[in-house]
Design an enzyme around this catalytic site. Structure first.
Site, PDB file in Angstrom:
ATOM      1  N   SER A 193       0.846  -1.196   0.000  1.00  0.00           N
ATOM      2  CA  SER A 193       0.000   0.000   0.000  1.00  0.00           C
ATOM      3  C   SER A 193       0.884   1.251   0.000  1.00  0.00           C
ATOM      4  O   SER A 193       1.612   1.476  -0.950  1.00  0.00           O
ATOM      5  CB  SER A 193      -0.949  -0.024   1.198  1.00  0.00           C
ATOM      6  OG  SER A 193      -1.850   1.043   1.140  1.00  0.00           O
ATOM      7  N   THR A 194       0.856   2.019   1.091  1.00  0.00           N
ATOM      8  CA  THR A 194       1.618   3.271   1.144  1.00  0.00           C
ATOM      9  C   THR A 194       3.108   3.021   0.889  1.00  0.00           C
ATOM     10  O   THR A 194       3.718   2.182   1.540  1.00  0.00           O
ATOM     11  CB  THR A 194       1.458   3.937   2.521  1.00  0.00           C
ATOM     12  OG1 THR A 194       0.069   4.035   2.824  1.00  0.00           O
ATOM     13  CG2 THR A 194       2.093   5.325   2.533  1.00  0.00           C
ATOM     14  N   HIS A 220      -2.833  -0.955  -3.226  1.00  0.00           N
ATOM     15  CA  HIS A 220      -4.005  -0.122  -2.967  1.00  0.00           C
ATOM     16  C   HIS A 220      -3.922   1.161  -3.787  1.00  0.00           C
ATOM     17  O   HIS A 220      -3.138   2.067  -3.477  1.00  0.00           O
ATOM     18  CB  HIS A 220      -4.102   0.226  -1.478  1.00  0.00           C
ATOM     19  CG  HIS A 220      -4.326  -0.961  -0.604  1.00  0.00           C
ATOM     20  ND1 HIS A 220      -3.957  -0.984   0.729  1.00  0.00           N
ATOM     21  CD2 HIS A 220      -4.878  -2.174  -0.847  1.00  0.00           C
ATOM     22  CE1 HIS A 220      -4.296  -2.148   1.257  1.00  0.00           C
ATOM     23  NE2 HIS A 220      -4.840  -2.892   0.321  1.00  0.00           N
ATOM     24  N   MET A 313      -0.176   1.063   5.143  1.00  0.00           N
ATOM     25  CA  MET A 313      -0.955   1.429   6.321  1.00  0.00           C
ATOM     26  C   MET A 313      -2.007   0.361   6.601  1.00  0.00           C
ATOM     27  O   MET A 313      -2.541  -0.250   5.682  1.00  0.00           O
ATOM     28  CB  MET A 313      -1.623   2.785   6.089  1.00  0.00           C
ATOM     29  CG  MET A 313      -2.515   3.275   7.223  1.00  0.00           C
ATOM     30  SD  MET A 313      -3.127   4.967   6.966  1.00  0.00           S
ATOM     31  CE  MET A 313      -4.139   4.753   5.507  1.00  0.00           C
ATOM     32  N   ASP A 316      -4.261  -4.919   6.201  1.00  0.00           N
ATOM     33  CA  ASP A 316      -4.744  -5.745   5.100  1.00  0.00           C
ATOM     34  C   ASP A 316      -3.682  -6.777   4.741  1.00  0.00           C
ATOM     35  O   ASP A 316      -2.517  -6.442   4.552  1.00  0.00           O
ATOM     36  CB  ASP A 316      -5.066  -4.863   3.888  1.00  0.00           C
ATOM     37  CG  ASP A 316      -5.759  -5.634   2.778  1.00  0.00           C
ATOM     38  OD1 ASP A 316      -6.387  -6.666   3.069  1.00  0.00           O
ATOM     39  OD2 ASP A 316      -5.678  -5.191   1.613  1.00  0.00           O
TER      40      ASP A 316
END
Length: 371
Positions: A193-194, A220, A313, A316
């Site tokens: 993600s991030t 994401h 973050m 998940d």
């Protein structure tokens, strides 16, 4: 951010934000959205990059929200200067959900932007716009801080090879027996993600050209962004990279990226393995979700999977990893020192579900040791 007694942070510990946008309306909207959080303080605003660079040393912000398209000095030019002059500063880009906005955002992330938020378009009333902006922006500001202090590296840059600085419980062997033989590995699944675009830009070129397993990636990102990410990553490797489509055949030596706003699953249709996409409910507030992919590859490949959880973050992927571990899969988590945000990999490591906790540069070697 708010202590056990429910008290907000002291003024010196609040996250200081500078809002940079040429639109007066957007500057006010962002300021009002952030003002709702008692641990965030908007210390100023600027109408373009030139003004922002002048006031940064005066206002000493922790975070800059940076519009992409501005007169005098646009967001990319400003970002380049910030990374030279203030490498510790968190930069969150504001992007439009468009082809051009997505392309520039991907470039900004490659230049060292820490994260991005897409501007809401045609969402109705001002209250709706405010609520949407607050829901998107506030968590992305807070994710880099704990009690007002940075907890992760300022820029997604490769660190020295070091072991994870925290104590991680040893991964447990499934009750069903020992790990599968290394040569039995049939697929590689990655959740991120991030900080993901930069991490993937370092990881994917390190995978050898003769790598013959299919690779499934959930990053994401919204629609358009994932396609442009796939196109950008294709320039870095001779392996085939595809933004997945519904019904697409699964082939070895191909990297499949889940498209924005669709869960990606792997299934067997007769003798053929295929990808299915759907828009079922988000999981962990995400669509695509890493947990959905990981459960799916567990269903199709059992334990013959290498699962990798990179910077991001939230958590998940943790439940999906738990399922994969029970099947006998090998799990690799990125370490805290090299993660932009140690949420997703940290959740896996702290739960004792990771076989390897390694820095970003060591992820591909850890993968290759298993095949």
């Amino acid at each position: 951010m708010i202590g056990p007694a429910g008290k907000t942070l002291s003024e010196k510990d609040r996250i200081r934000v500078l809002v940079v946008d040429d639109s007066v309306v957007i500057r006010r909207l962002v300021t009002y959205a952030l003002a709702e959080d008692p641990d965030v303080e908007v210390v100023g605003s600027a109408a373009n990059g030139q003004i922002a660079l002048k006031v940064i040393p005066l206002l000493k912000p922790d975070v800059v929200t940076l519009d992409i398209e501005m007169p005098e000095m646009d967001g990319l030019a400003t970002l380049r200067q910030i990374r030279v002059l203030y490498p510790q500063l968190v930069v969150i880009m504001f992007s439009t959900l468009s082809e051009r906005g997505a392309a520039i955002t991907i470039e900004a992330l490659s230049l060292g932007a820490n994260d991005y938020v897409t501007k809401a378009a045609n969402v109705g009333s001002l209250d709706v716009s405010m609520a949407r902006l607050r829901a998107d922006l506030v968590p992305k500001v807070r994710q880099f801080f704990h009690r007002g202090r940075r907890v992760t590296p300022p820029v997604p840059a490769p660190p020295p090879r070091v072991s994870s600085p925290i104590a991680v419980r040893p991964a447990a062997i499934p009750a069903s027996g020992a790990r599968l033989p290394r040569l039995a590995r049939q697929a590689l699944a990655i959740g991120v993600s991030t900080g993901g675009p930069t991490a993937l830009a370092e990881l994917i070129p390190a995978i050898p050209e003769n790598f013959d397993l299919p690779v499934f990636i959930v990053q994401h990102m919204p629609p358009i962004f994932t396609r442009l990410l796939a196109e950008r990553l294709q320039t870095l490797t001779k392996l085939r990279i595809r933004e997945a489509t519904d019904g697409m055949s699964i082939e070895g030596g191909t990297i499949y990226i889940a498209p924005g706003d669709f869960h990606m699953r792997t299934v067997k249709n007769g003798a053929q393995k295929r990808i299915l996409l759907d828009q079922s409910a988000p999981e962990n507030f995400c669509r695509p979700a890493v947990d959905v992919l990981f459960r799916s590859v567990a269903d199709l490949y059992g334990g013959a999977v290498i699962a990798v959880v990179l910077t991001g973050m939230g958590q998940d992927g943790r439940l999906g990893v738990e399922r994969l571990r029970k099947e006998g899969a090998w799990v690799i988590a990125q370490d805290e020192a090299s993660s932009v945000v140690w949420g997703m990999p940290g959740a896996v490591a702290r739960a004792g579900l990771a076989d390897d906790v390694v820095d970003l540069k060591s992820v591909v070697p850890a993968i290759l040791r298993q095949i």
